[in-house]
Design a protein around this motif. Sequence first.
Motif, PDB file in Angstrom:
ATOM      1  N   PRO A   3       0.832  -1.214   0.000  1.00 25.17           N
ATOM      2  CA  PRO A   3       0.000   0.000   0.000  1.00 25.17           C
ATOM      3  C   PRO A   3       0.862   1.258   0.000  1.00 25.17           C
ATOM      4  CG  PRO A   3      -0.727  -1.545   1.683  1.00 25.17           C
ATOM      5  CD  PRO A   3       0.587  -2.045   1.162  1.00 25.17           C
ATOM      6  N   ARG A   4       0.240   2.373  -0.317  1.00 19.92           N
ATOM      7  CA  ARG A   4       0.951   3.650  -0.297  1.00 19.92           C
ATOM      8  C   ARG A   4       1.450   3.920   1.120  1.00 19.92           C
ATOM      9  NH1 ARG A   4      -3.348   7.889  -2.466  1.00 19.92           N
ATOM     10  NH2 ARG A   4      -4.230   7.137  -0.525  1.00 19.92           N
TER      11      ARG A   4
ATOM     12  N   ASP B  19      -0.855   4.664   4.421  1.00 22.86           N
ATOM     13  CA  ASP B  19      -2.211   4.126   4.316  1.00 22.86           C
ATOM     14  C   ASP B  19      -2.398   2.960   5.279  1.00 22.86           C
ATOM     15  OD1 ASP B  19      -3.015   5.900   2.392  1.00 22.86           O
ATOM     16  OD2 ASP B  19      -3.066   4.446   0.747  1.00 22.86           O
TER      17      ASP B  19
ATOM     18  N   THR C  13      -9.323   2.695   2.969  1.00 23.93           N
ATOM     19  CA  THR C  13      -8.786   3.245   4.211  1.00 23.93           C
ATOM     20  C   THR C  13      -9.986   3.883   4.908  1.00 23.93           C
ATOM     21  OG1 THR C  13      -8.316   5.444   3.309  1.00 23.93           O
ATOM     22  CG2 THR C  13      -6.584   3.760   3.053  1.00 23.93           C
TER      23      THR C  13
ATOM     24  N   VAL D 179      -8.421   3.158  -2.894  1.00 19.74           N
ATOM     25  CA  VAL D 179      -7.204   3.296  -3.686  1.00 19.74           C
ATOM     26  C   VAL D 179      -7.065   2.080  -4.596  1.00 19.74           C
ATOM     27  CG1 VAL D 179      -4.673   3.440  -3.561  1.00 19.74           C
ATOM     28  CG2 VAL D 179      -6.073   4.550  -1.790  1.00 19.74           C
TER      29      VAL D 179
ATOM     30  N   THR E 227      -7.573   7.040  -7.204  1.00 19.00           N
ATOM     31  CA  THR E 227      -7.997   7.120  -5.808  1.00 19.00           C
ATOM     32  C   THR E 227      -9.319   7.872  -5.762  1.00 19.00           C
ATOM     33  OG1 THR E 227      -6.847   9.198  -5.392  1.00 19.00           O
ATOM     34  CG2 THR E 227      -5.640   7.181  -4.913  1.00 19.00           C
TER      35      THR E 227
ATOM     36  N   ASN F  68     -11.307   9.901  -2.664  1.00 22.22           N
ATOM     37  CA  ASN F  68     -11.341  10.303  -1.256  1.00 22.22           C
ATOM     38  C   ASN F  68     -12.770  10.467  -0.780  1.00 22.22           C
ATOM     39  OD1 ASN F  68      -8.506  10.443  -1.021  1.00 22.22           O
ATOM     40  ND2 ASN F  68      -8.524  12.444  -1.998  1.00 22.22           N
TER      41      ASN F  68
END
Length: 172
Positions: A31-32, A35, A53, A58, A69, A71
């Motif tokens: 994962p990033r 995150d 998340t 994502v 992504t 949000n």
Amino acid sequence: MITHHRDGWIHAYMVDSGVFGALEPAAAFRPRPGDEVVESAVRPDLERVVYTTLNGVVCLTRAGDPVWTSNFEPHSDRPHGHRPGCALSPDGRTVWVYRPDAMAGRGGGDQWVVHDAGSGAVLARRALETVGHGAGHHMHPVDGSIYLDIGEGQDGSVNSEVRSAPTATRSS
């Protein structure tokens, strides 16, 4: 296909009912940075992972490059009580995302959102009359219906169903 989060990685396992013994990951995704993965799903070709998340969804390639992504707005600072979830359609073309917005303090009720898995574009959005903590996506193995089982804590659970097209919905 199932996923498991371990040591900062998302491991994907292909499950075959005719095989016995320990499972080995078929793919692993990082994962990033920063995150905290709540739930994840991997495309059938093992080339992309989608994960939620507390504040978004994502999609990454196997190499870790971001594809898209989305949000969740407004951002929630509540660390507990809500667990967004996701699932990929069996063909890997759509991503189903449960957003427990009421428990996250985003105002309004929860949402069930369908994204195009390739671009992240929203294909359908359904406002739910729930105040859920989390939910499980379940795919019917024969007709492709997608069920969402929303857990509302002490109030029990609510089930929703979608048949094939993401805009045709029914609650039960």
